[in-house]
Design a protein around this motif. Structure first.
Motif, PDB file in Angstrom:
ATOM      1  N   CYS A   1       8.871  -0.763  -6.455  1.00 31.24           N
ATOM      2  CA  CYS A   1       8.181   0.498  -6.221  1.00 31.24           C
ATOM      3  C   CYS A   1       9.051   1.455  -5.396  1.00 31.24           C
ATOM      4  CB  CYS A   1       6.857   0.238  -5.515  1.00 31.24           C
ATOM      5  SG  CYS A   1       5.799   1.672  -5.460  1.00 31.24           S
ATOM      6  N   GLU A   2       9.715   0.914  -4.368  1.00 28.94           N
ATOM      7  CA  GLU A   2      10.571   1.741  -3.514  1.00 28.94           C
ATOM      8  C   GLU A   2      11.707   2.378  -4.312  1.00 28.94           C
ATOM      9  OE1 GLU A   2       9.748   2.865  -0.763  1.00 28.94           O
ATOM     10  OE2 GLU A   2      10.196   1.530   0.886  1.00 28.94           O
TER      11      GLU A   2
ATOM     12  N   LEU B   1      -1.208  -0.986  -4.225  1.00 23.86           N
ATOM     13  CA  LEU B   1      -0.288  -1.143  -5.347  1.00 23.86           C
ATOM     14  C   LEU B   1      -0.176  -2.597  -5.797  1.00 23.86           C
ATOM     15  CD1 LEU B   1       2.577   1.219  -4.136  1.00 23.86           C
ATOM     16  CD2 LEU B   1       0.746   1.727  -5.758  1.00 23.86           C
ATOM     17  N   ASP B   2      -0.276  -3.537  -4.843  1.00 21.60           N
ATOM     18  CA  ASP B   2      -0.112  -4.942  -5.204  1.00 21.60           C
ATOM     19  C   ASP B   2      -0.762  -5.833  -4.150  1.00 21.60           C
ATOM     20  OD1 ASP B   2       1.199  -6.980  -6.948  1.00 21.60           O
ATOM     21  OD2 ASP B   2       2.230  -7.494  -5.094  1.00 21.60           O
TER      22      ASP B   2
ATOM     23  N   ASN C   1      -3.563   3.770  -1.170  1.00 27.04           N
ATOM     24  CA  ASN C   1      -3.646   3.292  -2.542  1.00 27.04           C
ATOM     25  C   ASN C   1      -3.033   1.892  -2.587  1.00 27.04           C
ATOM     26  OD1 ASN C   1      -3.895   3.210  -5.350  1.00 27.04           O
ATOM     27  ND2 ASN C   1      -1.881   4.125  -5.650  1.00 27.04           N
TER      28      ASN C   1
ATOM     29  N   LEU D   1       5.423   3.994   1.819  1.00 33.34           N
ATOM     30  CA  LEU D   1       5.036   2.681   1.336  1.00 33.34           C
ATOM     31  C   LEU D   1       4.955   1.721   2.518  1.00 33.34           C
ATOM     32  CD1 LEU D   1       4.784   1.817  -1.728  1.00 33.34           C
ATOM     33  CD2 LEU D   1       6.813   0.466  -1.285  1.00 33.34           C
TER      34      LEU D   1
ATOM     35  N   MET E   1       0.832  -1.196   0.000  1.00 34.97           N
ATOM     36  CA  MET E   1       0.000   0.000   0.000  1.00 34.97           C
ATOM     37  C   MET E   1       0.873   1.254   0.000  1.00 34.97           C
ATOM     38  SD  MET E   1      -3.144  -1.344   0.447  1.00 34.97           S
ATOM     39  CE  MET E   1      -4.191  -0.036   0.947  1.00 34.97           C
ATOM     40  N   GLU E   2       0.328   2.286  -0.616  1.00 32.52           N
ATOM     41  CA  GLU E   2       0.965   3.597  -0.622  1.00 32.52           C
ATOM     42  C   GLU E   2       0.052   4.528   0.176  1.00 32.52           C
ATOM     43  OE1 GLU E   2       2.813   6.464  -4.070  1.00 32.52           O
ATOM     44  OE2 GLU E   2       1.088   5.200  -4.551  1.00 32.52           O
TER      45      GLU E   2
ATOM     46  N   ALA F   1       7.553  -6.736  -5.378  1.00 33.89           N
ATOM     47  CA  ALA F   1       6.783  -5.587  -5.867  1.00 33.89           C
ATOM     48  C   ALA F   1       7.135  -4.332  -5.079  1.00 33.89           C
ATOM     49  CB  ALA F   1       5.289  -5.880  -5.764  1.00 33.89           C
ATOM     50  N   ALA F   2       7.293  -4.467  -3.761  1.00 34.83           N
ATOM     51  CA  ALA F   2       7.617  -3.311  -2.920  1.00 34.83           C
ATOM     52  C   ALA F   2       9.006  -2.770  -3.238  1.00 34.83           C
ATOM     53  CB  ALA F   2       7.512  -3.685  -1.447  1.00 34.83           C
TER      54      ALA F   2
ATOM     55  N   CYS G   1       5.240  -9.966  -2.541  1.00 37.97           N
ATOM     56  CA  CYS G   1       5.014  -8.586  -2.086  1.00 37.97           C
ATOM     57  C   CYS G   1       6.337  -7.844  -1.938  1.00 37.97           C
ATOM     58  CB  CYS G   1       4.273  -8.567  -0.752  1.00 37.97           C
ATOM     59  SG  CYS G   1       2.487  -8.635  -0.926  1.00 37.97           S
TER      60      CYS G   1
ATOM     61  N   LYS H   1      10.229   5.159  -6.474  1.00 39.82           N
ATOM     62  CA  LYS H   1       9.804   6.306  -5.663  1.00 39.82           C
ATOM     63  C   LYS H   1      11.006   7.061  -5.089  1.00 39.82           C
ATOM     64  CE  LYS H   1       6.219   6.188  -2.965  1.00 39.82           C
ATOM     65  NZ  LYS H   1       5.124   7.055  -3.315  1.00 39.82           N
TER      66      LYS H   1
END
Length: 144
Positions: free
Chosen positions: A108-109, A92-93, A90, A59, A3-4, A104-105, A101, A112
């Motif tokens: 994303c990290e 994200l996955d 939000n 995140l 989640m964001e 994916a994190a 997870c 970002k």
């Protein structure tokens, strides 16, 4: 779930909230209790864990059982504030394992953090860089 968290500091108090595992767990539990009652809270408490939070990139990774993930997701959607600061989450996955997870994190990290470095420019301090490296190490060590 990855989640964001979007913090709307302009509408809240002057001092924005610092995201922690405790803060996020508390607002999720409160939302489950408010929207699903004591039985809903009791059913999902056994599996609900906030495994990772990055206060810089906002995140977080939330672990919950397959049976309760829709209830927890709905409760997270209904969270409107942390303290007196308006926030929104939000998704994200959603994955069936922590390993997926984590992957994916991490992606994303990294994206970002690159955006954050470009936006911060000269204001980027060594303290923030060390904090991010610590968060990356914590995320890479996430297993169960």
């Amino acid at each position: 779930m990855v989640m964001e968290v979007f913090i709307d500091a302009s509408r809240g108090e002057a001092d924005p909230v610092i995201l922690t595992q405790f803060n996020i767990t508390k607002v999720i539990r409160d939302s489950i209790q408010l929207n699903f009652g004591e039985c809903g809270l009791a059913a999902s408490l056994g599996s609900l864990q906030v495994k990772y939070v990055n206060p810089v990139t906002k995140l977080c990774v939330i672990r919950v059982s397959r049976e309760d993930h829709q209830k927890v997701w709905a409760a997270i959607t209904m969270v409107k504030s942390i303290g007196k600061i308006p926030v929104s989450f939000n998704l994200l996955d959603v994955s069936g394992s922590i390993r997926a997870c984590k992957k994916a994190a991490l992606e994303c990290e990294e994206a970002k953090f690159e955006q954050y470095k470009l936006a911060a420019g000269d204001r980027m301090t060594q303290e923030i860089i060390e904090s991010m490296q610590s968060c990356f190490a914590k995320l890479k060590g996430l297993d169960s």
